[in-house]
Design a protein around this motif. Structure first.
Motif, short mmCIF file in Angstrom:
data_model
loop_
_atom_site.label_atom_id
_atom_site.label_comp_id
_atom_site.label_asym_id
_atom_site.label_seq_id
_atom_site.Cartn_x
_atom_site.Cartn_y
_atom_site.Cartn_z
N PRO A 97 0.85 -1.20 0.00
CA PRO A 97 0.00 0.00 0.00
C PRO A 97 0.88 1.24 0.00
O PRO A 97 1.91 1.28 0.67
CB PRO A 97 -0.79 -0.13 1.31
CG PRO A 97 -0.70 -1.57 1.69
CD PRO A 97 0.62 -2.05 1.17
N ARG A 98 0.50 2.26 -0.76
CA ARG A 98 1.33 3.47 -0.85
C ARG A 98 1.59 4.09 0.51
O ARG A 98 2.67 4.62 0.77
CB ARG A 98 0.67 4.48 -1.79
CG ARG A 98 0.71 4.04 -3.25
CD ARG A 98 0.23 5.14 -4.17
NE ARG A 98 0.32 4.75 -5.57
CZ ARG A 98 -0.01 5.54 -6.58
NH1 ARG A 98 -0.49 6.75 -6.34
NH2 ARG A 98 0.11 5.11 -7.83
N ALA A 99 0.59 4.03 1.39
CA ALA A 99 0.75 4.64 2.70
C ALA A 99 1.81 3.93 3.55
O ALA A 99 2.37 4.52 4.47
CB ALA A 99 -0.59 4.64 3.44
N ASN A 100 2.10 2.67 3.22
CA ASN A 100 3.07 1.88 4.00
C ASN A 100 4.24 1.42 3.15
O ASN A 100 4.93 0.47 3.51
CB ASN A 100 2.37 0.66 4.61
CG ASN A 100 1.17 1.01 5.44
OD1 ASN A 100 0.04 0.94 4.95
ND2 ASN A 100 1.38 1.43 6.67
N GLU A 101 4.49 2.09 2.05
CA GLU A 101 5.50 1.62 1.11
C GLU A 101 6.89 1.54 1.74
O GLU A 101 7.62 0.57 1.52
CB GLU A 101 5.54 2.55 -0.11
CG GLU A 101 6.33 1.98 -1.27
CD GLU A 101 6.09 2.74 -2.56
OE1 GLU A 101 7.08 3.30 -3.08
OE2 GLU A 101 4.95 2.79 -3.02
N LEU A 102 7.25 2.52 2.54
CA LEU A 102 8.58 2.53 3.16
C LEU A 102 8.74 1.34 4.11
O LEU A 102 9.79 0.70 4.15
CB LEU A 102 8.82 3.84 3.91
CG LEU A 102 10.22 4.03 4.50
CD1 LEU A 102 11.27 3.98 3.39
CD2 LEU A 102 10.30 5.35 5.26
N GLU A 103 7.68 1.04 4.85
CA GLU A 103 7.73 -0.07 5.80
C GLU A 103 7.95 -1.40 5.10
O GLU A 103 8.59 -2.31 5.65
CB GLU A 103 6.43 -0.11 6.60
CG GLU A 103 6.40 -1.15 7.70
CD GLU A 103 5.09 -1.16 8.47
OE1 GLU A 103 4.98 -1.94 9.43
OE2 GLU A 103 4.17 -0.40 8.09
N TYR A 104 7.44 -1.53 3.89
CA TYR A 104 7.56 -2.78 3.13
C TYR A 104 8.81 -2.84 2.26
O TYR A 104 9.06 -3.84 1.61
CB TYR A 104 6.32 -2.99 2.27
CG TYR A 104 5.13 -3.54 3.03
CD1 TYR A 104 4.89 -4.91 3.10
CD2 TYR A 104 4.27 -2.70 3.72
CE1 TYR A 104 3.82 -5.42 3.81
CE2 TYR A 104 3.20 -3.20 4.45
CZ TYR A 104 2.98 -4.55 4.49
OH TYR A 104 1.92 -5.06 5.21
N THR A 105 9.60 -1.77 2.23
CA THR A 105 10.79 -1.75 1.38
C THR A 105 11.95 -2.42 2.10
O THR A 105 12.37 -1.98 3.18
CB THR A 105 11.16 -0.30 1.03
OG1 THR A 105 10.06 0.32 0.35
CG2 THR A 105 12.39 -0.27 0.11
N TRP A 132 5.40 -10.48 7.61
CA TRP A 132 5.94 -9.24 8.14
C TRP A 132 6.47 -8.36 7.00
O TRP A 132 6.99 -8.86 6.01
CB TRP A 132 7.06 -9.52 9.13
CG TRP A 132 6.56 -10.01 10.46
CD1 TRP A 132 6.15 -11.29 10.76
CD2 TRP A 132 6.38 -9.24 11.64
NE1 TRP A 132 5.73 -11.36 12.06
CE2 TRP A 132 5.85 -10.12 12.64
CE3 TRP A 132 6.60 -7.91 11.98
CZ2 TRP A 132 5.56 -9.70 13.93
CZ3 TRP A 132 6.31 -7.49 13.27
CH2 TRP A 132 5.80 -8.38 14.23
N PRO A 133 6.37 -7.03 7.13
CA PRO A 133 6.87 -6.12 6.08
C PRO A 133 8.35 -6.34 5.81
O PRO A 133 9.11 -6.75 6.70
CB PRO A 133 6.61 -4.73 6.67
CG PRO A 133 5.49 -4.92 7.63
CD PRO A 133 5.69 -6.30 8.22
#
Length: 202
Positions: A97-105, A132-133
């Protein structure tokens, strides 16, 4: 024209297109010539079938099976006597999700989910834990996994004299070998920080 009878092969193809490609159900519907609601049903059915097989086929070794892996470990004493299983984390690419993109990178620079894999000496997968991300550290994933709970509570390895031996005066138990990202314990063996090992010995 939409068809109503679908083979297991089509159900699997639908799930691969939808999940593997990260596409919308409308795209999968158009590509495969089936309704959007059918796409979702095929994906749900396929995932349920995979989980059913997973629960029967992917299990931690116990009994005679663990005894044989432990025997194999004794034949390969250096550098980790008793090493029955091997664990590491990897990344499954995921459209976050764009709102959580950094967390998943992840540290490789793409969005993903963490996958903790455990295999034995025959390279058979014994445990999988995911969700987990991608930015999550391996140690945090491990501490929240069912396998960590099983090891911490003493449920694995089983308390059986077949799974005990001595090497140079030390009691050895079946253990899990992991890299230095994981915390060391009596069951989880990790190398010293900065140590170099010869992976060909495994």
């Amino acid at each position: 024209m939409f068809v109503t009878a679908h083979s297991p092969r089509l159900k699997l193809a639908t799930a691969l297109v939808y999940l593997g490609g990260g596409v919308a159900s409308s795209y999968a519907s158009s590509l495969l010539g089936i309704g959007r609601s059918t796409v979702i049903k095929h994906v749900v059915d396929t995932c349920a079938a995979i989980v059913h097989v997973w629960q029967r086929k992917i299990q931690l070794p116990v009994g005679d099976e663990l005894a044989e892996l432990f025997r194999m470990a004794e034949a390969h004493v250096p550098p980790f006597p008793g090493a029955a299983l091997f664990m590491d984390g990897t990344y499954e690419p995921w459209r976050a999700p764009r709102a959580n993109e950094l967390e998943y990178t992840c540290h490789y620079g793409y969005t993903s989910v963490q996958v903790q894999l455990v295999v034995d000496r025959t390279r058979r997968i014994r445990d999988v834990y995911s969700g987990w991300p991608g930015s999550t550290h391996d140690a945090r994933v491990w501490r929240n996994s069912p396998l960590f709970e099983a090891v911490s509570s003493g449920k694995w390895p089983p308390k059986d004299e077949r799974f005990r031996t001595e090497v140079e005066g030390f009691r050895i138990f079946p253990s899990i070998v992991a890299d230095a990202a994981y915390p060391a314990s009596p069951i989880v063996r990790v190398p010293f920080k900065g140590a170099k090992s010869d992976s060909s010995s495994f």
